[in-house]
Scaffold this motif. Sequence first.
Motif, PDB file in Angstrom:
ATOM      1  N   SER A  39      33.916  34.696  43.435  1.00 14.63           N
ATOM      2  CA  SER A  39      32.779  35.294  42.712  1.00 14.63           C
ATOM      3  C   SER A  39      32.155  36.424  43.527  1.00 14.63           C
ATOM      4  CB  SER A  39      31.702  34.239  42.447  1.00 14.63           C
ATOM      5  OG  SER A  39      32.230  33.162  41.701  1.00 14.63           O
ATOM      6  N   ALA A  40      32.094  36.260  44.838  1.00 12.22           N
ATOM      7  CA  ALA A  40      31.510  37.302  45.697  1.00 12.22           C
ATOM      8  C   ALA A  40      32.357  38.575  45.629  1.00 12.22           C
ATOM      9  CB  ALA A  40      31.397  36.801  47.151  1.00 12.22           C
ATOM     10  N   ASN A  42      34.240  39.500  43.116  1.00  8.29           N
ATOM     11  CA  ASN A  42      33.976  40.107  41.806  1.00  8.29           C
ATOM     12  C   ASN A  42      32.644  40.854  41.787  1.00  8.29           C
ATOM     13  OD1 ASN A  42      36.384  39.179  40.691  1.00  8.29           O
ATOM     14  ND2 ASN A  42      35.475  37.273  39.946  1.00  8.29           N
ATOM     15  N   ALA A  43      31.608  40.248  42.384  1.00  4.43           N
ATOM     16  CA  ALA A  43      30.287  40.894  42.401  1.00  4.43           C
ATOM     17  C   ALA A  43      30.346  42.200  43.200  1.00  4.43           C
ATOM     18  CB  ALA A  43      29.248  39.947  43.003  1.00  4.43           C
ATOM     19  N   SER A 141      25.686  32.114  50.070  1.00  7.03           N
ATOM     20  CA  SER A 141      25.893  32.323  48.635  1.00  7.03           C
ATOM     21  C   SER A 141      25.030  31.387  47.780  1.00  7.03           C
ATOM     22  CB  SER A 141      27.365  32.109  48.305  1.00  7.03           C
ATOM     23  OG  SER A 141      27.701  30.763  48.548  1.00  7.03           O
ATOM     24  N   SER A 171      25.936  35.943  43.399  1.00  5.24           N
ATOM     25  CA  SER A 171      26.776  36.628  42.417  1.00  5.24           C
ATOM     26  C   SER A 171      26.114  36.605  41.052  1.00  5.24           C
ATOM     27  CB  SER A 171      28.138  35.947  42.318  1.00  5.24           C
ATOM     28  OG  SER A 171      28.710  35.855  43.582  1.00  5.24           O
ATOM     29  N   ARG A 174      22.883  39.069  41.636  1.00  4.07           N
ATOM     30  CA  ARG A 174      23.314  40.241  42.398  1.00  4.07           C
ATOM     31  C   ARG A 174      22.439  40.513  43.624  1.00  4.07           C
ATOM     32  NH1 ARG A 174      27.396  42.739  40.474  1.00  4.07           N
ATOM     33  NH2 ARG A 174      27.012  44.671  41.586  1.00  4.07           N
ATOM     34  N   VAL A 177      24.024  42.189  46.930  1.00  2.00           N
ATOM     35  CA  VAL A 177      25.334  42.797  46.656  1.00  2.00           C
ATOM     36  C   VAL A 177      25.444  44.212  47.242  1.00  2.00           C
ATOM     37  CG1 VAL A 177      26.872  43.638  44.832  1.00  2.00           C
ATOM     38  CG2 VAL A 177      25.841  41.377  44.640  1.00  2.00           C
TER      39      VAL A 177
END
Length: 196
Positions: A39-40, A42-43, A141, A171, A174, A177
């Motif tokens: 997920s990280a 993807n973010a 996270s 994620s 955000r 990010v």
Amino acid sequence: MKAFSQAQFLASSAGSADMPLPGPPEIAFAGRSNVGKSSAINALVGRKRLAFTSKTPGRTQTINFFELGDSARLVDLPGYGYAKVPQALRAQWRTLVGGYLASRETLVGVVLVMDARHPLTPLDAQLVEFLGDVRLLALLSKADKLTKAEQSGTLASVKASLRADVRLFSSETRQGVEDCRDLLEGWLSPSSRPRK
Ligand code: GTP
Ligand code: MG
């Protein structure tokens, strides 16, 4: 850097024999199962399903390489520490992930993803020790699951016990990010050389 918005799947590898040849600098994402490594990624690249995620721990079983144009790669590693994983699979994890982390000559750093609610488990500490002087960013996270006060407390305690950059991350919301993307871009700058 524009590169993060140009992420593409490159290869999936189940053993040292089928890894893509070393090319541009690589940043690997490591951590316990289900903490949010995929997920990280993807973010950070701004895509929903580039790296596969799942509610079931142990989703990522191969080493997955994503290229950011031709300037860098992000590497999604299988997680460790899932209690139900049989002994044979744990040995396989050590061979696959341990082998990659110990010998990949283009590795410029590791992002250690830890659930902000349970950071620095004994297995995380083992990994940090194993990595030695490899550059490290600790991502705390699922920060969205904590209150602001809890976030500050966790951040301070992890900072006190790790010689690494530490950031809160989510994620979902955000949070963190942009900041992490800037930090990782710094690892990829020409003055940051691979370790060998
Ligand atoms: P493995 O591949 O099994 O090692 O897991 P992983 O570390 O890649 O975790 P993954 O990204 O698949 O996420 C696991 C679960 O956590 C999924 O249900 C995600 O939706 C959820 N998750 C990931 N990041 C966050 C976050 O920042 N906040 C919240 N609330 N949930 C998250
Ligand atoms: Mg995963």
